[in-house]
Motif scaffolding. Sequence first.
Motif, PDB file in Angstrom:
ATOM      1  N   ALA A 143       0.654  -1.291  -0.548  1.00 56.21           N
ATOM      2  CA  ALA A 143      -0.369  -0.177  -0.372  1.00 56.21           C
ATOM      3  C   ALA A 143       0.974   0.862  -0.117  1.00 56.21           C
ATOM      4  CB  ALA A 143      -0.886  -0.279   1.350  1.00 56.21           C
ATOM      5  N   LYS A 144       1.818   1.137   0.807  1.00 57.05           N
ATOM      6  CA  LYS A 144       2.957   2.439   0.905  1.00 57.05           C
ATOM      7  C   LYS A 144       3.420   2.538  -0.524  1.00 57.05           C
ATOM      8  CE  LYS A 144       6.355   4.134   3.269  1.00 57.05           C
ATOM      9  NZ  LYS A 144       7.532   4.469   4.826  1.00 57.05           N
ATOM     10  N   SER A 145       3.942   1.514  -1.166  1.00 51.81           N
ATOM     11  CA  SER A 145       5.077   1.525  -2.544  1.00 51.81           C
ATOM     12  C   SER A 145       3.789   2.361  -3.441  1.00 51.81           C
ATOM     13  CB  SER A 145       6.092   0.457  -2.894  1.00 51.81           C
ATOM     14  OG  SER A 145       4.760  -0.391  -3.077  1.00 51.81           O
ATOM     15  N   THR A 146       2.668   1.335  -3.608  1.00 52.36           N
ATOM     16  CA  THR A 146       2.052   1.964  -4.643  1.00 52.36           C
ATOM     17  C   THR A 146       0.791   3.453  -4.269  1.00 52.36           C
ATOM     18  OG1 THR A 146       0.460   0.150  -3.894  1.00 52.36           O
ATOM     19  CG2 THR A 146       2.015  -0.448  -5.770  1.00 52.36           C
ATOM     20  N   GLY A 147       0.186   2.909  -3.456  1.00 50.84           N
ATOM     21  CA  GLY A 147      -0.198   4.514  -3.042  1.00 50.84           C
ATOM     22  C   GLY A 147      -2.237   3.934  -3.240  1.00 50.84           C
ATOM     23  N   ARG A 148      -1.935   2.772  -2.963  1.00 46.03           N
ATOM     24  CA  ARG A 148      -3.105   2.105  -3.155  1.00 46.03           C
ATOM     25  C   ARG A 148      -3.626   1.191  -2.280  1.00 46.03           C
ATOM     26  NH1 ARG A 148      -5.563   0.672  -8.773  1.00 46.03           N
ATOM     27  NH2 ARG A 148      -7.176  -0.262  -7.590  1.00 46.03           N
ATOM     28  N   ALA A 149      -4.172   1.148  -1.305  1.00 44.17           N
ATOM     29  CA  ALA A 149      -4.779   0.202   0.013  1.00 44.17           C
ATOM     30  C   ALA A 149      -6.101  -0.775  -0.640  1.00 44.17           C
ATOM     31  CB  ALA A 149      -5.356   1.244   1.390  1.00 44.17           C
ATOM     32  N   ASP A 150      -7.022  -0.065  -1.693  1.00 47.90           N
ATOM     33  CA  ASP A 150      -7.987  -0.549  -1.958  1.00 47.90           C
ATOM     34  C   ASP A 150      -7.631  -2.435  -1.411  1.00 47.90           C
ATOM     35  OD1 ASP A 150      -6.583   0.358  -4.656  1.00 47.90           O
ATOM     36  OD2 ASP A 150      -8.307  -0.614  -5.528  1.00 47.90           O
ATOM     37  N   THR A 151      -8.568  -3.261  -1.919  1.00 45.76           N
ATOM     38  CA  THR A 151      -8.578  -4.494  -1.780  1.00 45.76           C
ATOM     39  C   THR A 151      -8.761  -5.216  -3.718  1.00 45.76           C
ATOM     40  OG1 THR A 151      -9.189  -5.137   0.094  1.00 45.76           O
ATOM     41  CG2 THR A 151      -9.583  -7.046  -1.308  1.00 45.76           C
ATOM     42  N   PRO A 152      -8.312  -5.983  -4.071  1.00 46.98           N
ATOM     43  CA  PRO A 152      -7.885  -5.926  -5.393  1.00 46.98           C
ATOM     44  C   PRO A 152      -9.147  -6.850  -5.828  1.00 46.98           C
ATOM     45  CG  PRO A 152      -6.217  -7.729  -4.703  1.00 46.98           C
ATOM     46  CD  PRO A 152      -6.853  -6.271  -3.324  1.00 46.98           C
ATOM     47  N   THR A 153      -9.845  -6.308  -6.845  1.00 49.41           N
ATOM     48  CA  THR A 153     -10.854  -7.488  -7.367  1.00 49.41           C
ATOM     49  C   THR A 153     -10.646  -9.364  -7.285  1.00 49.41           C
ATOM     50  OG1 THR A 153     -11.631  -5.329  -9.157  1.00 49.41           O
ATOM     51  CG2 THR A 153     -12.781  -8.160  -9.449  1.00 49.41           C
ATOM     52  N   PRO A 154     -11.453  -9.313  -6.839  1.00 49.06           N
ATOM     53  CA  PRO A 154     -10.933 -11.667  -7.037  1.00 49.06           C
ATOM     54  C   PRO A 154     -10.978 -12.220  -8.078  1.00 49.06           C
ATOM     55  CG  PRO A 154     -12.535 -10.824  -5.214  1.00 49.06           C
ATOM     56  CD  PRO A 154     -12.774  -9.543  -5.570  1.00 49.06           C
ATOM     57  N   MET A 155     -10.575 -12.890  -8.422  1.00 51.07           N
ATOM     58  CA  MET A 155     -10.502 -13.752  -9.818  1.00 51.07           C
ATOM     59  C   MET A 155     -11.512 -15.024  -9.185  1.00 51.07           C
ATOM     60  SD  MET A 155      -7.836 -15.482 -12.484  1.00 51.07           S
ATOM     61  CE  MET A 155      -8.612 -15.876 -14.655  1.00 51.07           C
ATOM     62  N   PRO A 156     -13.156 -15.058 -10.079  1.00 50.82           N
ATOM     63  CA  PRO A 156     -14.250 -15.778  -9.310  1.00 50.82           C
ATOM     64  C   PRO A 156     -13.551 -17.226 -10.122  1.00 50.82           C
ATOM     65  CG  PRO A 156     -15.180 -15.029 -11.178  1.00 50.82           C
ATOM     66  CD  PRO A 156     -13.310 -14.340 -10.780  1.00 50.82           C
ATOM     67  N   TYR A 157     -13.902 -18.150  -8.548  1.00 52.75           N
ATOM     68  CA  TYR A 157     -13.972 -19.848  -9.487  1.00 52.75           C
ATOM     69  C   TYR A 157     -15.953 -20.240 -10.470  1.00 52.75           C
ATOM     70  CZ  TYR A 157      -9.216 -20.269  -6.868  1.00 52.75           C
ATOM     71  OH  TYR A 157      -7.902 -19.778  -6.603  1.00 52.75           O
ATOM     72  N   ALA A 158     -15.799 -19.947 -11.132  1.00 56.28           N
ATOM     73  CA  ALA A 158     -17.284 -19.850 -11.544  1.00 56.28           C
ATOM     74  C   ALA A 158     -17.556 -21.209 -12.163  1.00 56.28           C
ATOM     75  CB  ALA A 158     -16.944 -18.653 -13.012  1.00 56.28           C
ATOM     76  N   GLU A 159     -18.091 -21.959 -11.183  1.00 60.08           N
ATOM     77  CA  GLU A 159     -18.881 -23.114 -12.346  1.00 60.08           C
ATOM     78  C   GLU A 159     -19.938 -22.908 -13.147  1.00 60.08           C
ATOM     79  OE1 GLU A 159     -19.401 -25.910  -9.189  1.00 60.08           O
ATOM     80  OE2 GLU A 159     -17.885 -25.108  -7.762  1.00 60.08           O
TER      81      GLU A 159
END
Length: 482
Positions: A143-159
């Motif tokens: 978060a410090k190096s990128t300036g972002r603390a948001d959670t990334p979008t999960p890549m789903p396990y879509a069945e």
Amino acid sequence: MKLGTFGLSGACTAWLLLSGCAATLGRAPSLDLPNPFAALSGGTAPDRTALTATDLRPTWISTPASTGPPRNLAGPDIPLGATTLPPSAAENQAPPGAKLDVTPLTTFADGDTLPSALPFSGAYTRIVIIGHLWEAPPSQDQAKSTGRADTPTPMPYAERNRAARYFFPDKYDVNLSTKFKIGDYEETVPLATLTRVSDQNGEVWLRDLTYNRSSFPWFLVRDRTVPNVLVEFNGSRDYESGIAGAALQVALTGIRMVAPEAGVITTLSANATKDKANAIDRVLGRLFSNKLSERHLSDRDLNKWKPDGGIAVGLNLPIKDGDWNGTLRSVGTWTINFEAPRPSIFSDWYLCTTPAQGQRCKPNFSAAANEVYREKDAATILAYPLIKTSSGSLSIKDHLMQQSWFNNARTSMGGKAEADAFTANQFCADLVDHSVKLGLNASDANLMVWAVIAGIPAPRAMATKAWDAQKCKAAISAVTAL
């Protein structure tokens, strides 16, 4: 049930299960499956958001300001037969000077541009790979190096449902690898492998990511050493039996078990590293033969090396497995660089201008080499492993004791001062020459002469001052004069 009845009602039911779309009489329904080569067939690809690995790039990678609306990385699909037609309305909307990203699934940035303050020639270095991959949630450092603390979008396990898996088995494979060629030394390193198989047997996912790798052998940098780095992305969306990701991991494990390891690249290990890299390349070629491929090739000038530079390679993947023309999201970046040069394989003293935390270093080769000489230990040098295998290791002492010239010289000393001095002089010259031909630098060749004289008992019949011969004395003086 009659076949005709199934054709009117059963087919509609099966189609609803498979695609969720109603079939109409008189027209065959089409299954909405992504087509990675739509541009070759005249289809229309969906728009994609312009995504890169910018958020995870090291600070030395600049991000140009936007000069227009968000780019459609896919672009309009043009049949081959229509390539001579006037530009479409969508193409005319592009701003003047608009750029085209021909490798949207990968990014490549070079952080080595200025002359290096440290000389690499005559010193050793090795490959270092550091991953900057999204975590959920991001770590404090990230978060410090990128300036972002948001959670990334999960890549789903879509069945998918059972009928879809049965009638339309699907297989999706992705691999990102980097390949090095440095003289006779070759190395292939898979960075990311993702596989999904969806068939009548069920759903299988495998996602394998490399974060940090530094356990590579040291290699000597000569005047004309130019490392060649190839970064290659392969993706496929064709059903084949087997799981590429799992097969790759099994193959890698087997190759590593039988391939000898080396602490330093020498003539004893160079061919083994090449065979290992070629074996991994063959496995990747078989598993990803039907593919979408992106490649980046770069020669690395070590005269421009920076400790925080190197190559930053980013990976972008579609949210939906195998939907190459869909919306992309950044997986992260890998920084590919080389470690700071060091004057000897027998010590952890480095060359540097500003030492990192816990690093022992000096600003020039001579000063760092003198620190190595102060700490030299004959037993440590003689025990240094040149090759490691599953059955054991081959140390420097073991290797020397296998050389006929080494044993013949020692057994031929009979106590006559002049004859023994001549033999010792030739012995030390041969030892230096042999060490250099192995792939060691002059400093380590002299250290090997000192270690043999100090660490291996002299022949009983040898004249007392035989080691005072010119070549022997010169090697010993080089590593003791501080």
